[in-house]
Design a protein around this motif. Structure first.
Motif, short mmCIF file in Angstrom:
data_model
loop_
_atom_site.label_atom_id
_atom_site.label_comp_id
_atom_site.label_asym_id
_atom_site.label_seq_id
_atom_site.Cartn_x
_atom_site.Cartn_y
_atom_site.Cartn_z
N TYR A 324 -22.47 -22.25 -1.32
CA TYR A 324 -23.05 -21.47 -0.22
C TYR A 324 -24.57 -21.50 -0.29
O TYR A 324 -25.17 -21.77 -1.35
CB TYR A 324 -22.53 -20.03 -0.24
CG TYR A 324 -23.14 -19.11 -1.28
CD1 TYR A 324 -24.17 -18.24 -0.95
CD2 TYR A 324 -22.67 -19.11 -2.59
CE1 TYR A 324 -24.71 -17.38 -1.90
CE2 TYR A 324 -23.21 -18.27 -3.54
CZ TYR A 324 -24.23 -17.39 -3.20
OH TYR A 324 -24.78 -16.55 -4.14
N ASP A 387 -13.53 -11.78 6.59
CA ASP A 387 -14.30 -12.76 5.84
C ASP A 387 -14.60 -12.27 4.43
O ASP A 387 -14.63 -13.05 3.47
CB ASP A 387 -15.59 -13.10 6.58
CG ASP A 387 -16.42 -11.88 6.91
OD1 ASP A 387 -15.87 -10.78 7.01
OD2 ASP A 387 -17.66 -12.03 7.07
N PHE A 391 -13.29 -14.31 1.21
CA PHE A 391 -14.24 -14.85 0.24
C PHE A 391 -14.02 -14.23 -1.15
O PHE A 391 -14.18 -14.91 -2.16
CB PHE A 391 -15.68 -14.61 0.70
CG PHE A 391 -16.69 -15.39 -0.12
CD1 PHE A 391 -16.91 -16.73 0.13
CD2 PHE A 391 -17.38 -14.78 -1.15
CE1 PHE A 391 -17.82 -17.46 -0.64
CE2 PHE A 391 -18.28 -15.50 -1.92
CZ PHE A 391 -18.51 -16.84 -1.65
N SER A 395 -13.40 -16.53 -4.41
CA SER A 395 -14.30 -16.47 -5.56
C SER A 395 -13.57 -16.16 -6.86
O SER A 395 -14.09 -16.44 -7.94
CB SER A 395 -15.39 -15.43 -5.32
OG SER A 395 -14.85 -14.12 -5.30
#
Length: 608
Positions: A324, A387, A391, A395
């Motif tokens: 990212y 989202d 995420f 992760s």
């Protein structure tokens, strides 16, 4: 032939030269002989017809092997020209495609063949022109067209020499680019874009070695924003990109999608939900349809920066599953000049911080598609903060890598901002997120995680506070230094102005004195002028009197002239009359004389 003189110069300077000959087999003996004439140390001779020179893996690997083994400081390649055979352009594309993955640090020089091109270096080859001609002559038996090509090349060399000193009779032209600049121009398709064979070959090679990234775009009843999002995907410098548009029960956007299909290298898919199914369901539909090994997400109201995917894709080879970067927050307006920047999302990854908040927008990252599917995609129980939940789960399954470069723009339209307009909805889904996380933790583990997250939050807050304090102190110190500097500058300027004022006053005094002298002089000149004017008027009167006298003399003269003309006429008349009388008298005298003579003769006869 395009750089034979330069190669001969390099050989004379004891610079090691290696060449790769790509051509038909019947030209290989001539190529070897020409290379020997130019002092080439190492040669690779690949017998291939023009049709066999294609942007394919096998030939690409051979180019990579040569560059790796030789490790040249400079690479020479043909300048792609529309009028030349496609094989020349494909050869150059093979070289350029190999530069970035090899992390080549040298310079690539593009040489002309038979057509003048855009160049930035000229090399004087006057001293090696005979060597160039000798090398070219080696091809005469193998290829009858070479003499004509040599002639065109030499004419081009003469033309370039005309911009140099008169002692130079031949010069070869090149366009040289450092590898880093070459890569940037290649990514943006700014280099040799007018040569289709080259552009097509390069794009093929880049896609061959660049994994496809599918950008999933969720949209609903915002065709004008969807067009902006797709335009930002089309503008990507990364070559292998696919767009997957998921229309979640909105108005038909097929026309918008059709406009961008030819502009995006991997094309555009359109997934149409017949009814509104929600944000998570839309993301999952795109995830299932995506063809790429890697995926990215871009809602229709956000945009990617042109280098965004390329900046993230540089780290794909680092064995990272999630990459990212930074996202610029923009407050949008209808007039572009009124758009305002409002902060940046982007800081090193802290896993435990995700328990409290999500600071990584959905448009900030790329991840492997198989990873996204393995964690179950988006939880359709979440139609808000989906989202964050997605995420978080990503992760926990893979390593996250942060790139400190801007990759996208988070566009705020109207009142919406980051987590939306509805605080009640946000609270509801935050609670749902926490409940879901707590369900997967034991009380002790949850307490430890929350403690770590809290400590990270405090640490981040303290770090930011210290940073702000340091920044404030720096600003204060800078302000004080600037104030002292400005004060000293003002004082110096004041002293300088005072000195300037004194000098100006002294100068003004001298000017006043000079002006007085000038005034006195003007008065004297005025008196002299009046005297001269009086004398002038007197002279004018005298001239007028003389003029009148002359006029009267002229009149008398005219009268005398008239009288003389009259007398002359009378004289001429009298003279004519006297002449006539004289002539008459003379005739009478002659007649009288004749009579007298006759009388004398008669008397004489009588006397006898």
């Amino acid at each position: 032939m395009g750089l034979g003189g330069t190669l001969a110069l390099a050989s004379q300077a004891d610079i090691s030269i290696g060449i790769v000959f790509v051509g038909s087999c019947h030209c290989e003996p001539a190529a070897r002989l020409a290379a020997d004439k130019l002092g080439v140390e190492k040669g690779w001779f690949w017998c291939l017809t023009d049709s066999a020179i294609q942007p394919e893996q096998a030939l690409y690997d051979r180019v990579v092997t040569v560059i790796q083994s030789w490790q040249p400081a400079t690479i020479f390649a043909p300048f792609p020209e529309k009028t030349q055979p496609a094989a020349h352009s494909i050869t150059t594309a093979l070289v350029i495609a190999a530069v970035e993955p090899l992390n080549y640090q040298g310079t690539v020089w593009f040489y002309e063949l038979q057509q003048q091109t855009e160049t930035n270096y000229l090399v004087d080859i006057s001293s090696t022109i005979d060597a160039k001609k000798t090398a070219a002559a080696c091809y005469e038996e193998a290829q009858s067209l070479i003499p004509d090509s040599l002639g065109s090349c030499l004419e081009l060399n003469k033309l370039h020499s005309q911009s140099l000193s008169s002692e130079i009779s031949y010069a070869e032209a090149f366009r040289a680019l450092p590898a880093k600049a070459l890569i940037l121009q290649t990514q943006g398709n700014h280099l040799f874009a007018q040569t289709k064979a080259y552009s097509d070959a390069l794009q093929t090679l880049v896609r061959l070695h660049s994994p496809l990234i599918s950008v999933i775009v969720r949209t609903q009843n915002r065709p004008h924003l969807l067009a902006k999002a797709l335009q930002s995907i089309a503008a990507q410098t990364y070559a292998a990109v696919e767009a997957v548009v998921v229309n979640d029960g909105g108005d038909d956007v097929a026309a918008v999608v059709a406009r961008f299909k030819p502009l995006i290298s991997g094309g555009v898919q359109l997934i149409q939900h017949t009814e509104v199914r929600g944000r998570s369901a839309a993301a999952n539909s795109g995830l299932q349809a995506a063809q790429g090994v890697w995926i990215a997400f871009l809602d229709d109201d956000d945009t990617l920066v042109p280098e965004g995917l390329a900046r993230l894709a540089r780290f794909i080879a680092w064995d990272k599953d999630i990459i990212y970067g930074q996202v610029q927050v923009l407050h949008m307006e209808a007039e572009p000049e009124k758009i305002r920047k409002a902060g940046v999302f982007g800081e090193p990854f802290e896993p435990d911080s995700l328990l409290l908040n999500n600071r990584i927008p959905i448009c900030a990252y790329i991840c492997k598609r198989e990873l996204a599917i393995s964690v179950g995609g988006f939880d359709e129980y979440f139609d808000f903060l989906e989202d964050w939940d997605f995420f978080y789960r990503l992760s926990r399954q893979a390593e996250v890598h942060y790139v400190q470069e801007r990759v996208a723009n988070y566009c705020v339209w109207g009142e919406s901002y980051v987590t939306g307009k509805n605080s009640v909805q946000e609270t509801t889904y935050r609670r749902r997120f926490f409940e879901k996380r707590l369900a997967s933790f034991s009380p002790a583990t949850a307490a430890e995680a929350l403690q770590r997250a809290s400590l990270n939050l405090v640490k981040t807050r303290d770090s930011k506070t210290d940073g702000l304090h340091t920044h404030y102190q720096t600003l204060m110190d800078r302000a004080e230094a600037e104030h002292a500097s400005k004060l000293a500058h003002v004082q110096t300027a004041f002293e300088r102005k005072a000195q300037d004022l004194e000098a100006a006053m002294a100068h003004n005094k001298s000017l006043v004195e000079a002006n007085q002298q000038q005034h006195d002089r003007v008065l004297q000149l005025d008196a002299d002028l009046r005297h001269v004017q009086a004398a002038y008027e007197h002279k004018i009167q005298e001239v007028e009197a003389v003029s009148k006298h002359n006029q009267s003399l002229a009149e008398v003269n005219q009268q005398l002239h008239d009288k003389m003309q009259k007398l002359e006429v009378e004289l001429n008349t009298t003279k004519t009359q006297l002449t006539e009388k004289l002539n008459t008298t003379q005739a009478q005298l002659a007649e009288t004389q004749a009579q007298l003579n006759a009388t004398q003769q008669a008397i004489y006869r009588l006397h006898i």
